[in-house]
Write a protein that holds these residues in place. Sequence first.
Motif, PDB file in Angstrom:
ATOM      1  N   GLU A 133      -9.288   7.409   5.735  1.00 37.80           N
ATOM      2  CA  GLU A 133      -9.414   8.368   4.765  1.00 37.80           C
ATOM      3  C   GLU A 133     -11.088   8.917   4.827  1.00 37.80           C
ATOM      4  O   GLU A 133     -11.603   9.915   5.122  1.00 37.80           O
ATOM      5  CB  GLU A 133      -9.095   8.087   3.340  1.00 37.80           C
ATOM      6  CG  GLU A 133      -9.191   9.397   2.685  1.00 37.80           C
ATOM      7  CD  GLU A 133      -8.675   9.269   1.265  1.00 37.80           C
ATOM      8  OE1 GLU A 133      -8.728  10.411   0.293  1.00 37.80           O
ATOM      9  OE2 GLU A 133      -8.276   8.174   1.068  1.00 37.80           O
ATOM     10  N   LYS A 134     -11.854   7.769   4.815  1.00 35.43           N
ATOM     11  CA  LYS A 134     -13.197   8.005   4.731  1.00 35.43           C
ATOM     12  C   LYS A 134     -13.945   8.259   5.984  1.00 35.43           C
ATOM     13  O   LYS A 134     -14.828   9.546   6.052  1.00 35.43           O
ATOM     14  CB  LYS A 134     -14.054   6.840   4.363  1.00 35.43           C
ATOM     15  CG  LYS A 134     -15.511   6.670   4.305  1.00 35.43           C
ATOM     16  CD  LYS A 134     -16.074   5.469   3.824  1.00 35.43           C
ATOM     17  CE  LYS A 134     -17.691   5.347   3.936  1.00 35.43           C
ATOM     18  NZ  LYS A 134     -18.289   4.244   3.460  1.00 35.43           N
TER      19      LYS A 134
ATOM     20  N   CYS B 214      -6.515   2.011   4.859  1.00 34.22           N
ATOM     21  CA  CYS B 214      -6.323   3.263   4.701  1.00 34.22           C
ATOM     22  C   CYS B 214      -7.665   4.022   4.102  1.00 34.22           C
ATOM     23  O   CYS B 214      -7.675   5.264   4.363  1.00 34.22           O
ATOM     24  CB  CYS B 214      -5.057   3.590   3.543  1.00 34.22           C
ATOM     25  SG  CYS B 214      -3.386   3.303   4.403  1.00 34.22           S
ATOM     26  N   GLN B 215      -8.349   3.360   3.342  1.00 35.97           N
ATOM     27  CA  GLN B 215      -9.552   3.756   2.854  1.00 35.97           C
ATOM     28  C   GLN B 215     -10.523   4.021   3.883  1.00 35.97           C
ATOM     29  O   GLN B 215     -11.386   4.997   3.838  1.00 35.97           O
ATOM     30  CB  GLN B 215     -10.346   2.693   1.748  1.00 35.97           C
ATOM     31  CG  GLN B 215      -9.495   2.397   0.586  1.00 35.97           C
ATOM     32  CD  GLN B 215     -10.135   1.515  -0.450  1.00 35.97           C
ATOM     33  OE1 GLN B 215     -11.430   1.456  -0.466  1.00 35.97           O
ATOM     34  NE2 GLN B 215      -9.272   0.863  -0.987  1.00 35.97           N
TER      35      GLN B 215
ATOM     36  N   CYS C 152       0.836  -1.202   0.080  1.00 33.84           N
ATOM     37  CA  CYS C 152       0.146  -0.032   0.034  1.00 33.84           C
ATOM     38  C   CYS C 152       0.909   1.120  -0.215  1.00 33.84           C
ATOM     39  O   CYS C 152       1.830   1.442   0.523  1.00 33.84           O
ATOM     40  CB  CYS C 152      -1.115  -0.008   1.246  1.00 33.84           C
ATOM     41  SG  CYS C 152      -1.823   1.569   1.309  1.00 33.84           S
TER      42      CYS C 152
ATOM     43  N   SER D 254      -7.407  -1.460   2.229  1.00 33.13           N
ATOM     44  CA  SER D 254      -8.816  -1.057   2.873  1.00 33.13           C
ATOM     45  C   SER D 254      -8.679  -0.355   3.945  1.00 33.13           C
ATOM     46  O   SER D 254      -9.511   0.381   4.508  1.00 33.13           O
ATOM     47  CB  SER D 254      -9.640  -2.437   2.995  1.00 33.13           C
ATOM     48  OG  SER D 254      -8.880  -3.325   3.915  1.00 33.13           O
TER      49      SER D 254
ATOM     50  N   ILE E  43      -4.190   1.285  -2.799  1.00 26.90           N
ATOM     51  CA  ILE E  43      -4.474   1.785  -1.508  1.00 26.90           C
ATOM     52  C   ILE E  43      -5.404   0.495  -0.708  1.00 26.90           C
ATOM     53  O   ILE E  43      -6.351   0.323  -1.228  1.00 26.90           O
ATOM     54  CB  ILE E  43      -5.177   2.959  -1.378  1.00 26.90           C
ATOM     55  CG1 ILE E  43      -4.489   4.164  -2.325  1.00 26.90           C
ATOM     56  CG2 ILE E  43      -5.643   3.470  -0.051  1.00 26.90           C
ATOM     57  CD1 ILE E  43      -5.141   5.643  -2.351  1.00 26.90           C
TER      58      ILE E  43
END
Length: 226
Positions: A66-67, A62-63, A47, A60, A58
Amino acid sequence: MKCLNCGSEITNNLKIIEIFSLTPITPNYICNFCRQQLKPLINRDNCPRCFKPESGGICSDCQIWEKNYHKINCHQALFEYNQFIHSYFKLYKRYGDILLAKLFYQDIKSWSLKNHFDVVTYIPASPGHLKERGFDPVYELYADIFDLQNLLSKKDADKPQAQKNRLERMKTPQTFFAQPAINQLSKDQSILILDDIYTTGRTLMHAHDIFFERGFTNISTFSLSR
């Protein structure tokens, strides 16, 4: 020299240029047999934000960061967490074999020579863990390599991170507070925060927040293992 992990003799096959170089040779404390059990992260499909191995982009984790938290990682690590790393930290942290702090000296030193920061700090042990172990494992892991600044303090948590599941780790409340020395830093300085293991990133994110909330924007993190 003997391997700090298994006690086997270490054979250093130096090149001619290394023998006659005026540059000091970085000592090696791990034998080839133990090294072969490591899974380096360099040149793999990690990643780009947290170095999670074989992510294909990227990850999951880090997603989610961010979300839900509007945060983007800037993290690097040296080795994938595996059984060898697990056993190493069990001996080093749980059983207090402080000599093992130098096992990865050569690897960390090599990384430090290629990556430069204005300020380097670390994830400190909580008072309870410091009293229990008698030493700060993250500090000892990096103290002979970086010019560490003591900028963070950590409160005792309800229970250790190692005893929490993934969801509990992600929901761990802020446990850090800033030391007065942080106010003497310039906001444009690059900051590196060191830890031993990156699991969900919760610990390093909390440490990151301490600096971000004070106006620092150039913040990176690093761990031995991911």
